[in-house]
Design a protein around this motif. Sequence first.
Motif, PDB file in Angstrom:
ATOM      1  N   PHE A  55       0.833  -1.197   0.000  1.00  0.00           N
ATOM      2  CA  PHE A  55       0.000   0.000   0.000  1.00  0.00           C
ATOM      3  C   PHE A  55       0.871   1.251   0.000  1.00  0.00           C
ATOM      4  O   PHE A  55       0.571   2.220  -0.694  1.00  0.00           O
ATOM      5  N   GLU A  56       1.939   1.212   0.753  1.00  0.00           N
ATOM      6  CA  GLU A  56       2.864   2.354   0.820  1.00  0.00           C
ATOM      7  C   GLU A  56       3.404   2.678  -0.572  1.00  0.00           C
ATOM      8  O   GLU A  56       3.419   3.824  -0.999  1.00  0.00           O
ATOM      9  N   LYS A  57       3.830   1.637  -1.301  1.00  0.00           N
ATOM     10  CA  LYS A  57       4.365   1.829  -2.654  1.00  0.00           C
ATOM     11  C   LYS A  57       3.278   2.362  -3.590  1.00  0.00           C
ATOM     12  O   LYS A  57       3.498   3.306  -4.340  1.00  0.00           O
ATOM     13  N   GLU A  58       2.106   1.756  -3.548  1.00  0.00           N
ATOM     14  CA  GLU A  58       1.006   2.167  -4.420  1.00  0.00           C
ATOM     15  C   GLU A  58       0.502   3.568  -4.054  1.00  0.00           C
ATOM     16  O   GLU A  58       0.108   4.323  -4.928  1.00  0.00           O
ATOM     17  N   ARG A  59       0.508   3.886  -2.774  1.00  0.00           N
ATOM     18  CA  ARG A  59       0.079   5.220  -2.346  1.00  0.00           C
ATOM     19  C   ARG A  59       0.980   6.281  -2.961  1.00  0.00           C
ATOM     20  O   ARG A  59       0.521   7.308  -3.443  1.00  0.00           O
ATOM     21  N   ASN A  60       2.285   6.020  -2.979  1.00  0.00           N
ATOM     22  CA  ASN A  60       3.215   6.985  -3.561  1.00  0.00           C
ATOM     23  C   ASN A  60       2.928   7.201  -5.046  1.00  0.00           C
ATOM     24  O   ASN A  60       2.955   8.334  -5.527  1.00  0.00           O
ATOM     25  N   SER A  61       2.631   6.118  -5.775  1.00  0.00           N
ATOM     26  CA  SER A  61       2.281   6.251  -7.191  1.00  0.00           C
ATOM     27  C   SER A  61       0.993   7.043  -7.339  1.00  0.00           C
ATOM     28  O   SER A  61       0.883   7.929  -8.191  1.00  0.00           O
ATOM     29  N   PHE A  62       0.008   6.716  -6.519  1.00  0.00           N
ATOM     30  CA  PHE A  62      -1.270   7.422  -6.566  1.00  0.00           C
ATOM     31  C   PHE A  62      -1.068   8.911  -6.277  1.00  0.00           C
ATOM     32  O   PHE A  62      -1.637   9.769  -6.953  1.00  0.00           O
TER      33      PHE A  62
END
Length: 156
Positions: A55-62
């Motif tokens: 989620f941390e990685k995807e949150r940064n992309s988002f």
Amino acid sequence: MNKILIPFDDSENAKKTIEYVSTHISKDHEITLFYVVPNTAAACGLDSPSLTPYFEKERNSFCRMEEQRQEMMQETLAAARNELLAAGFDREKIYIKAQPQNNNIASDIVQEAQTGKYSMVAMGRRASSGLKEFFIGSNASRVMHALNGIPMIIVD
């Protein structure tokens, strides 16, 4: 002084609303382009030890995409302002106002229209499926029913 509130997003109907106002509304009006920043940006502020690495990685992309969308929205608002200027509206009477979403977008528009003492609201009707609009309505429909005495132009 007549004040017109134009709720604005990056939709085609919002652009059509600018075209309509540019050609059909007297140039002595004060115009506010009003953008409600959707609360999807709130996800960027999430920070907790319980967040999974995925989620941390995807949150940064988002969040990067959200920042790009906000930059594009600023450019779209500036283009709308420039179109109003080109149509003859006074630079000193065109405002851009953005605020984070508080409740839902329609409620935020109504609150701005009422507290800002606008004499009219002009907005585009968002294209959606007829079935979806029938059951949950559109923002334009919700705004129209809640304005209580403020005239509204819906551009299709």
